[in-house]
Design an enzyme around this catalytic site. Structure first.
Site, PDB file in Angstrom:
ATOM      1  N   SER A 135       0.851  -1.175   0.000  1.00  0.00           N
ATOM      2  CA  SER A 135       0.000   0.000   0.000  1.00  0.00           C
ATOM      3  C   SER A 135       0.894   1.234   0.000  1.00  0.00           C
ATOM      4  CB  SER A 135      -0.882  -0.034   1.261  1.00  0.00           C
ATOM      5  OG  SER A 135      -1.714   1.091   1.327  1.00  0.00           O
ATOM      6  N   LYS A 161      -0.999  -0.897  -4.451  1.00  0.00           N
ATOM      7  CA  LYS A 161      -2.238  -0.156  -4.121  1.00  0.00           C
ATOM      8  C   LYS A 161      -1.870   1.284  -3.847  1.00  0.00           C
ATOM      9  CE  LYS A 161      -4.781  -0.204   0.276  1.00  0.00           C
ATOM     10  NZ  LYS A 161      -5.511  -1.072   1.219  1.00  0.00           N
ATOM     11  N   LYS A 163      -3.016   4.841  -2.400  1.00  0.00           N
ATOM     12  CA  LYS A 163      -3.984   5.587  -1.604  1.00  0.00           C
ATOM     13  C   LYS A 163      -4.378   6.833  -2.382  1.00  0.00           C
ATOM     14  CE  LYS A 163      -4.182   3.310   2.341  1.00  0.00           C
ATOM     15  NZ  LYS A 163      -5.466   2.801   2.865  1.00  0.00           N
ATOM     16  N   ASP A 188      -7.250   2.870  -3.058  1.00  0.00           N
ATOM     17  CA  ASP A 188      -8.013   2.868  -1.805  1.00  0.00           C
ATOM     18  C   ASP A 188      -8.289   4.306  -1.401  1.00  0.00           C
ATOM     19  OD1 ASP A 188      -9.181   2.400   0.648  1.00  0.00           O
ATOM     20  OD2 ASP A 188      -7.445   1.387   1.535  1.00  0.00           O
ATOM     21  N   GLU A 213     -11.152   0.484  -3.675  1.00  0.00           N
ATOM     22  CA  GLU A 213     -11.491   0.101  -2.302  1.00  0.00           C
ATOM     23  C   GLU A 213     -12.164   1.260  -1.564  1.00  0.00           C
ATOM     24  OE1 GLU A 213      -7.979  -1.343  -0.363  1.00  0.00           O
ATOM     25  OE2 GLU A 213      -8.892  -1.407   1.621  1.00  0.00           O
ATOM     26  N   ASP A 238     -13.957  -2.254   2.556  1.00  0.00           N
ATOM     27  CA  ASP A 238     -13.054  -2.478   3.688  1.00  0.00           C
ATOM     28  C   ASP A 238     -13.805  -2.057   4.963  1.00  0.00           C
ATOM     29  OD1 ASP A 238     -11.125  -2.180   5.695  1.00  0.00           O
ATOM     30  OD2 ASP A 238      -9.694  -1.066   4.506  1.00  0.00           O
ATOM     31  N   LYS A 262      -9.943  -7.820   7.174  1.00  0.00           N
ATOM     32  CA  LYS A 262      -8.938  -7.491   8.192  1.00  0.00           C
ATOM     33  C   LYS A 262      -9.390  -8.139   9.486  1.00  0.00           C
ATOM     34  CE  LYS A 262      -7.559  -2.969   6.389  1.00  0.00           C
ATOM     35  NZ  LYS A 262      -7.873  -1.517   6.455  1.00  0.00           N
ATOM     36  N   GLY A 290      -4.358  -4.843   5.736  1.00  0.00           N
ATOM     37  CA  GLY A 290      -3.290  -4.634   6.712  1.00  0.00           C
ATOM     38  C   GLY A 290      -3.534  -3.378   7.517  1.00  0.00           C
TER      39      GLY A 290
HETATM   40  C1  NPQ Z   1      -6.505   0.365   4.638  1.00  0.00           C
HETATM   41  N1  NPQ Z   1      -4.175   0.074   5.463  1.00  0.00           N
HETATM   42  O1  NPQ Z   1      -6.495  -0.592   3.903  1.00  0.00           O
HETATM   43  C2  NPQ Z   1      -5.432   0.627   5.655  1.00  0.00           C
HETATM   44  C3  NPQ Z   1      -5.652   1.786   6.482  1.00  0.00           C
HETATM   45  C4  NPQ Z   1      -4.630   2.309   7.394  1.00  0.00           C
HETATM   46  C5  NPQ Z   1      -2.131  -0.800   4.608  1.00  0.00           C
HETATM   47  O2  NPQ Z   1      -3.452   0.716   3.467  1.00  0.00           O
HETATM   48  C6  NPQ Z   1      -1.598   3.543  11.184  1.00  0.00           C
HETATM   49  C7  NPQ Z   1      -2.254   2.397  11.564  1.00  0.00           C
HETATM   50  C8  NPQ Z   1      -1.840   4.076   9.954  1.00  0.00           C
HETATM   51  C9  NPQ Z   1      -3.169   1.795  10.724  1.00  0.00           C
HETATM   52  C10 NPQ Z   1      -3.024   4.022   7.843  1.00  0.00           C
HETATM   53  C11 NPQ Z   1      -3.318   0.074   4.450  1.00  0.00           C
HETATM   54  C12 NPQ Z   1      -2.762   3.479   9.091  1.00  0.00           C
HETATM   55  C13 NPQ Z   1      -3.443   2.331   9.488  1.00  0.00           C
HETATM   56  C14 NPQ Z   1      -3.960   3.416   7.011  1.00  0.00           C
HETATM   57  C15 NPQ Z   1      -4.359   1.756   8.614  1.00  0.00           C
HETATM   58  O3  NPQ Z   1      -7.461   1.106   4.575  1.00  0.00           O
HETATM   59 MG    MG Z   2      -8.600   0.111   3.029  1.00  0.00          MG
END
Ligand code: NPQ
Ligand code: MG
Length: 369
Positions: A135, A161, A163, A188, A213, A238, A262, A290
């Site tokens: 990500s 992925k 953001k 995402d 996402e 998600d 998750k 994650g």
């Molecule tokens: C998601 N994760 O899928 C998340 C959201 C996310 C890997 O993109 C600190 C702790 C910062 C948890 C930022 C990924 C974070 C976090 C994003 C989770 O939406």
């Molecule tokens: Mg997400």
């Protein structure tokens, strides 16, 4: 075997680079690790997926700790270590899935260690390695994005992925798609768009993405139906997905055709497996999300991602994607894959010296017999 106590470790993990999403920028991972200690002296570990503030969802670390102290641990009094029984004991407490997941996973790990069985075997893993994605946060410039994506492609990641948020969406995705015409690519939004953005979201159809996402707020089910109708790109949920029934509803209503699972968000690995099982029956692909887990949470996620319905690469990245020093032995990418741990339980332990160095505080929560 009974639960004697839960030891709650609060740890500060510096990130290798700031991670910016549509909800904010994180520079440090404030981690809660739960250690279950049994009457036989077996130790099990679970990681809480909460952030320090409620930006990803309404859950956050101080809230998780409060509900553990005052509601979850008291509810465990008198239960055995059997995973179905511990899960049932916490069911009367509504919500607080991440806190429940951390507690239940620590107990599950201890229980599995007592039986000398790995989490992968227990859950029904069918692969020894899982395909890994990564990500990519919202960067400060296009050249930073290109450099970061280049580094992940060079490292062998099997899916990228990006953001996104309003103002950082179509253009960066187009730039990366043109640079890598064949790479598995997805985006995402973490709920950053509204129904009025549907024409914009439909423009991603030209970019051959695996999925988009969580474009809309988690409560906007009909909005996701409208996005799904307007876009040829598959829509994935998600934040909206908390239970088997919400996953089932997403697919049945046409709000999403792919589910991000998750374990923290859905209240633990048994619930995660149940959502997987339902989606497999429905023919809907799932993948493992994650939450910037340390090696403790990562190990368990990799076991889950080895189940048959996890047909898309997950956000199960290597340790060095997030941390210069992981709390366990590092997970290292091998040809874009990570190996499912084979030892008892989650198969990994914190490195005692690293744990000691990064620990901010420790609290013992005792379970009355
Ligand atoms: C998601 N994760 O899928 C998340 C959201 C996310 C890997 O993109 C600190 C702790 C910062 C948890 C930022 C990924 C974070 C976090 C994003 C989770 O939406
Ligand atoms: Mg997400």
């Amino acid at each position: 075997m009974r639960l004697d106590l839960l030891r709650v470790h609060r740890i500060a993990m510096p990130l290798v680079r700031p991670f910016r999403t549509s909800f904010g920028t994180e520079t440090e991972r404030d981690v809660i690790l739960v250690e279950a200690v049994t009457s036989e002296g077996i130790h099990g570990w679970g990681e809480c997926a909460t952030m320090s503030w409620p930006g990803y969802s309404s859950e956050y670390s101080e809230g998780a700790l409060d509900v553990m102290r005052h509601h979850l641990v008291p509810a465990l009094a008198g239960t055995s270590m059997d995973p179905l029984e511990t899960q049932a004991a916490l069911a009367p407490v509504r919500g607080h899935f991440m806190a429940k997941s951390a507690v239940l996973t620590a107990m599950l790990d201890a229980w599995l260690r007592g039986r000398d069985e790995s989490l992968g075997t227990y859950l029904g893993a069918v692969r020894a390695q899982v395909d890994c994605g990564v990500s990519v946060g919202i960067p400060s410039s296009m050249s930073d994005l290109i450099d970061e994506v280049d580094s992940y492609v060079d490292a062998g990641y099997r899916r990228i992925k990006l953001k996104m948020e309003p103002g950082w969406d179509l253009e960066p995705v187009r730039v990366i798609r043109e640079r890598y015409p064949d790479i598995a690519l997805q985006t995402d939004a973490n709920q950053a768009y509204t129904r009025s953005d549907i024409p914009l979201l439909a423009k991603f159809d030209d970019l051959n993405l695996l999925l988009i996402e969580q474009p809309l707020p988690e409560e906007d089910w009909y909005g996701h139906v409208l996005v799904s109708r307007a876009c040829a790109t598959p829509i994935c949920m998600d934040e909206s997905i908390l239970t088997v029934e919400s996953a089932d509803s997403a697919i049945a209503l046409g709000a999403a055709s792919i589910i991000n699972i998750k374990p923290g968000r859905v209240g633990g690995y048994l619930h995660a497996k149940a959502i997987h099982d339902r989606c497999l029956e429905l023919g809907a692909p799932v993948w493992c999300g994650g939450m910037l887990e340390t090696g403790i949470g990562r190990a368990a996620n990799i076991a889950l991602a080895a189940l048959p319905g996890f047909t898309l690469p997950g956000d199960t990245s290597a340790s060095n994607r997030y941390f210069a020093q992981d709390i366990t032995e590092p997970f290292v990418l091998d040809d874009g894959r990570l190996s499912v741990p084979t030892g008892p339980g989650i198969g990994v332990d914190p490195l005692p010296d690293v744990l000691a160095r990064l620990t901010v505080s420790v609290e013992e929560l005792r379970v009355d017999a």
